[in-house]
Design an enzyme around this catalytic site. Sequence first.
Site, PDB file in Angstrom:
ATOM      1  N   GLY A   1       1.099  -0.988   0.498  1.00 26.81           N
ATOM      2  CA  GLY A   1      -0.245   0.309   0.263  1.00 26.81           C
ATOM      3  C   GLY A   1       0.471   1.111  -0.185  1.00 26.81           C
TER       4      GLY A   1
ATOM      5  CG  ASP B   1      -1.535   1.560   3.294  1.00 33.85           C
ATOM      6  OD1 ASP B   1      -1.180   1.402   4.278  1.00 33.85           O
ATOM      7  OD2 ASP B   1      -1.912   1.088   1.991  1.00 33.85           O
TER       8      ASP B   1
ATOM      9  CG  ASP C   1      -8.839   0.068  11.202  1.00 35.20           C
ATOM     10  OD1 ASP C   1      -8.812   1.238  11.506  1.00 35.20           O
ATOM     11  OD2 ASP C   1      -8.876  -0.798  10.492  1.00 35.20           O
TER      12      ASP C   1
ATOM     13  CG  PHE D   1     -12.945  -0.685   3.454  1.00 37.87           C
ATOM     14  CD1 PHE D   1     -11.558  -1.111   4.088  1.00 37.87           C
ATOM     15  CD2 PHE D   1     -12.816  -0.946   1.800  1.00 37.87           C
ATOM     16  CE1 PHE D   1     -10.563  -2.065   4.166  1.00 37.87           C
ATOM     17  CE2 PHE D   1     -11.583  -1.962   1.189  1.00 37.87           C
ATOM     18  CZ  PHE D   1     -10.707  -2.235   2.481  1.00 37.87           C
ATOM     19  CB  VAL D   2     -10.587   4.665   2.589  1.00 37.78           C
ATOM     20  CG1 VAL D   2     -11.341   5.433   3.423  1.00 37.78           C
ATOM     21  CG2 VAL D   2      -9.500   4.777   2.577  1.00 37.78           C
TER      22      VAL D   2
ATOM     23  CG  ASP E   1      -5.879  -3.673  -1.403  1.00 42.26           C
ATOM     24  OD1 ASP E   1      -4.900  -3.285   0.033  1.00 42.26           O
ATOM     25  OD2 ASP E   1      -6.006  -5.262  -0.977  1.00 42.26           O
TER      26      ASP E   1
HETATM   27  P1  IMP Z   1      -3.941  -1.576  10.980  1.00 42.55           P
HETATM   28  O1  IMP Z   1      -2.737  -2.635  11.367  1.00 42.55           O
HETATM   29  O2  IMP Z   1      -5.312  -2.273  11.352  1.00 42.55           O
HETATM   30  O3  IMP Z   1      -4.190  -0.483  12.215  1.00 42.55           O
HETATM   31  O4  IMP Z   1      -3.590  -1.841   9.372  1.00 42.55           O
HETATM   32  C1  IMP Z   1      -2.939  -1.412   9.006  1.00 42.55           C
HETATM   33  C2  IMP Z   1      -3.063  -1.632   7.677  1.00 42.55           C
HETATM   34  O5  IMP Z   1      -4.342  -2.478   7.639  1.00 42.55           O
HETATM   35  C3  IMP Z   1      -2.293  -0.598   6.093  1.00 42.55           C
HETATM   36  O6  IMP Z   1      -1.690  -0.780   5.519  1.00 42.55           O
HETATM   37  C4  IMP Z   1      -3.840  -1.309   5.273  1.00 42.55           C
HETATM   38  O7  IMP Z   1      -3.042  -2.044   4.827  1.00 42.55           O
HETATM   39  C5  IMP Z   1      -4.639  -2.345   5.998  1.00 42.55           C
HETATM   40  N1  IMP Z   1      -6.050  -1.046   5.892  1.00 42.55           N
HETATM   41  C6  IMP Z   1      -6.799  -0.122   6.960  1.00 42.55           C
HETATM   42  N2  IMP Z   1      -7.768   0.044   6.705  1.00 42.55           N
HETATM   43  C7  IMP Z   1      -8.243  -0.248   5.571  1.00 42.55           C
HETATM   44  C8  IMP Z   1      -8.710   0.802   4.054  1.00 42.55           C
HETATM   45  O8  IMP Z   1      -9.822   1.684   4.425  1.00 42.55           O
HETATM   46  N3  IMP Z   1      -8.989   0.597   3.111  1.00 42.55           N
HETATM   47  C9  IMP Z   1      -7.847  -0.225   3.026  1.00 42.55           C
HETATM   48  N4  IMP Z   1      -7.012  -0.936   3.442  1.00 42.55           N
HETATM   49  C10 IMP Z   1      -6.628  -0.964   4.962  1.00 42.55           C
END
Ligand code: IMP
Length: 180
Positions: A43, A99, A102, A151-152, A158
Amino acid sequence: MHSDIAKVLVSKEEIDQICKTLGVQLTKDYEHKKPLLVGLLKGCIPFISDLARQIDLKFDIAYMSVSSYHGGIASSGDVKIKMDLDISIKDRDVLIVEDIVDTANTIVTIVELFKHRGAKSVKMVTLLDKPEGRLRPFQPEYVGKVIPKEFVVGYGLDYNEYYRNLPYVGVLKPEIYNNQ
Ligand code: IMP
């Protein structure tokens, strides 16, 4: 592809401005250092490419592939290293380029790993931050834009590997993932 997008959340023009602003700040903050930028694949690619050209310093760049989504729209919480770095981070000022943050499961795991490997400092720059999604406390040092818990896709982000090539960040129409 554009017809699958409900609304544009961050336009190409806004992304360009974010990269410029972050580039100026990072150039200042890392002025007397030679940072190692670590991009988290896949990403990060459009963002690291645009951001790197706004940083007026000598730096190293390396990539790592980690996964916590496995194709869906919610984090599995189980972070896997799919491809590791090809460079030592011992005693380096590491700047992780992401990128989006979350739940923060991914970044917290990676920061702990990098500290364990002996990095001198570990900081993070992320294009987008969804603080409402946090499952673990984490505040990135550099944030392009805070967005709501939606969700973006686009600009590297992606859904099932598609939409990474959109030039903007947008919200996917719910029927796209509800119909799967
Ligand atoms: P986390 O571990 O939940 O913080 O997520 C990090 C990873 O989840 C990011 O690097 C993205 O690859 C994916 N991700 C989180 N939110 C989104 C979204 O809204 N769209 C697409 N990918 C996401």
